[in-house]
Design a protein around this motif. Structure first.
Motif, short mmCIF file in Angstrom:
data_model
loop_
_atom_site.label_atom_id
_atom_site.label_comp_id
_atom_site.label_asym_id
_atom_site.label_seq_id
_atom_site.Cartn_x
_atom_site.Cartn_y
_atom_site.Cartn_z
N ALA A 50 83.44 -123.93 0.84
CA ALA A 50 83.71 -124.63 2.10
C ALA A 50 85.21 -124.83 2.30
O ALA A 50 85.72 -124.66 3.42
CB ALA A 50 82.99 -125.98 2.12
N THR A 51 85.92 -125.14 1.23
CA THR A 51 87.38 -125.32 1.33
C THR A 51 88.05 -123.98 1.62
O THR A 51 88.98 -123.91 2.43
CB THR A 51 87.93 -125.96 0.05
OG1 THR A 51 87.25 -127.21 -0.16
CG2 THR A 51 89.43 -126.22 0.17
N ALA A 52 87.59 -122.93 0.98
CA ALA A 52 88.14 -121.59 1.24
C ALA A 52 87.95 -121.23 2.71
O ALA A 52 88.88 -120.75 3.37
CB ALA A 52 87.48 -120.55 0.34
N ASP A 53 86.76 -121.48 3.23
CA ASP A 53 86.48 -121.20 4.64
C ASP A 53 87.36 -122.05 5.56
O ASP A 53 87.86 -121.56 6.57
CB ASP A 53 85.00 -121.46 4.96
CG ASP A 53 84.07 -120.45 4.31
OD1 ASP A 53 84.55 -119.38 3.85
OD2 ASP A 53 82.86 -120.74 4.25
N GLN A 54 87.55 -123.32 5.20
CA GLN A 54 88.38 -124.21 6.00
C GLN A 54 89.83 -123.70 6.05
O GLN A 54 90.45 -123.68 7.12
CB GLN A 54 88.37 -125.63 5.43
CG GLN A 54 89.33 -126.57 6.13
CD GLN A 54 89.59 -127.85 5.35
OE1 GLN A 54 88.92 -128.14 4.37
NE2 GLN A 54 90.57 -128.60 5.80
N TYR A 55 90.37 -123.28 4.92
CA TYR A 55 91.75 -122.81 4.89
C TYR A 55 91.91 -121.49 5.63
O TYR A 55 92.92 -121.26 6.31
CB TYR A 55 92.27 -122.76 3.44
CG TYR A 55 92.84 -124.10 3.05
CD1 TYR A 55 94.19 -124.29 2.90
CD2 TYR A 55 92.00 -125.21 2.90
CE1 TYR A 55 94.72 -125.54 2.58
CE2 TYR A 55 92.51 -126.45 2.59
CZ TYR A 55 93.86 -126.61 2.43
OH TYR A 55 94.38 -127.85 2.15
N ASP A 56 90.92 -120.62 5.53
CA ASP A 56 90.96 -119.38 6.31
C ASP A 56 90.93 -119.70 7.80
O ASP A 56 91.64 -119.09 8.59
CB ASP A 56 89.78 -118.47 5.94
CG ASP A 56 89.95 -117.79 4.59
OD1 ASP A 56 91.08 -117.78 4.05
OD2 ASP A 56 88.93 -117.28 4.07
N GLY A 107 99.45 -117.10 5.11
CA GLY A 107 98.47 -116.73 4.10
C GLY A 107 97.85 -117.94 3.46
O GLY A 107 98.38 -119.05 3.55
N VAL A 108 96.73 -117.72 2.80
CA VAL A 108 96.07 -118.76 2.04
C VAL A 108 96.19 -118.41 0.57
O VAL A 108 95.77 -117.34 0.13
CB VAL A 108 94.58 -118.89 2.44
CG1 VAL A 108 93.87 -119.92 1.55
CG2 VAL A 108 94.45 -119.25 3.91
N SER A 109 96.82 -119.32 -0.17
CA SER A 109 97.04 -119.14 -1.59
C SER A 109 96.01 -119.92 -2.39
O SER A 109 95.68 -121.05 -2.05
CB SER A 109 98.45 -119.65 -1.93
OG SER A 109 98.65 -119.64 -3.33
N GLN A 110 95.55 -119.29 -3.47
CA GLN A 110 94.64 -119.97 -4.38
C GLN A 110 94.82 -119.32 -5.74
O GLN A 110 94.35 -118.22 -5.98
CB GLN A 110 93.21 -119.88 -3.89
CG GLN A 110 92.38 -121.09 -4.17
CD GLN A 110 91.76 -121.11 -5.55
OE1 GLN A 110 91.37 -120.09 -6.09
NE2 GLN A 110 91.67 -122.29 -6.13
N PRO A 164 94.32 -126.04 -6.37
CA PRO A 164 94.16 -126.24 -4.92
C PRO A 164 94.45 -124.98 -4.10
O PRO A 164 95.14 -124.07 -4.55
CB PRO A 164 95.18 -127.34 -4.60
CG PRO A 164 96.13 -127.36 -5.72
CD PRO A 164 95.43 -126.81 -6.91
N PHE A 165 93.91 -124.99 -2.90
CA PHE A 165 94.26 -124.00 -1.88
C PHE A 165 95.53 -124.46 -1.19
O PHE A 165 95.79 -125.66 -1.09
CB PHE A 165 93.15 -123.90 -0.82
CG PHE A 165 91.93 -123.19 -1.29
CD1 PHE A 165 91.78 -121.82 -1.09
CD2 PHE A 165 90.90 -123.88 -1.90
CE1 PHE A 165 90.64 -121.16 -1.52
CE2 PHE A 165 89.76 -123.24 -2.33
CZ PHE A 165 89.63 -121.88 -2.14
N GLN A 166 96.31 -123.51 -0.69
CA GLN A 166 97.48 -123.84 0.12
C GLN A 166 97.55 -122.89 1.31
O GLN A 166 97.31 -121.69 1.17
CB GLN A 166 98.77 -123.69 -0.68
CG GLN A 166 98.93 -124.74 -1.75
CD GLN A 166 100.26 -124.62 -2.46
OE1 GLN A 166 100.64 -123.55 -2.89
NE2 GLN A 166 100.95 -125.74 -2.57
N LEU A 167 97.86 -123.46 2.47
CA LEU A 167 98.18 -122.68 3.65
C LEU A 167 99.69 -122.48 3.61
O LEU A 167 100.45 -123.45 3.61
CB LEU A 167 97.76 -123.41 4.91
CG LEU A 167 98.12 -122.74 6.24
CD1 LEU A 167 97.49 -121.35 6.36
CD2 LEU A 167 97.73 -123.63 7.40
#
Length: 148
Positions: free
Chosen positions: A55-61, A126-129, A135-138
């Motif tokens: 869900a977090t990956a989808d949110q950041y995308d 980009g989205v970093s993970q 954490p994810f980062q935009l």
């Protein structure tokens, strides 16, 4: 940060001089010829069955894609630039390629970028993970260094 703040941060990066040395700043990292701003960072550690991580990956995308739509209004549709092949070229094996920054470090954690060429500079989102436990980062990137 709101979308308006993200756009303001990108505008600021586009107008700033590049630092003479590699290092951290208040908004991210930079060095000769580039800035990388951390626009948004998630909480870390995913201890569930993977649904929160997904869900977090989808949110950041979705955050990246929404910001890309606004930037496309300014600069046209972005190129989608995969960093997967670059990552492979910089890892192990007999012929490890040395890649200039910011592209080398981006390829270690960002699978692809939305990329524009504007006024002699490359602007990317980009989205970093780095790892499933981190954490994810935009990220917003502004560089005068051409992609490899």
């Amino acid at each position: 940060m709101s979308t308006a703040q993200h756009l303001a941060a990108i505008d600021l990066l586009c107008s700033r001089e590049f630092p003479a040395e590699h290092g951290r700043s208040g908004s991210g990292v930079g060095g000769p010829g580039y800035h990388i701003a951390e626009l948004l960072t998630s909480d870390g550690f995913w201890e569930d069955d993977g649904t929160q991580w997904e869900a977090t990956a989808d949110q950041y995308d979705a955050e990246r894609d929404g910001l890309s739509v606004l930037l496309a209004d300014r600069w046209g549709a972005p190129q989608i630039f995969s960093l997967a092949g670059l990552f492979e070229r910089t890892q192990g094996g007999d012929e490890v390629e040395d890649v200039s920054e910011p592209w080398g470090s981006l390829s270690a954690s960002v699978p692809d970028l939305h990329l524009w060429r504007v006024d002699g500079r490359w602007i990317a989102l980009g989205v970093s993970q780095w790892d499933k436990e981190l954490p994810f980062q935009l990220l917003a990137v502004v560089t005068e260094i051409d992609p490899p």
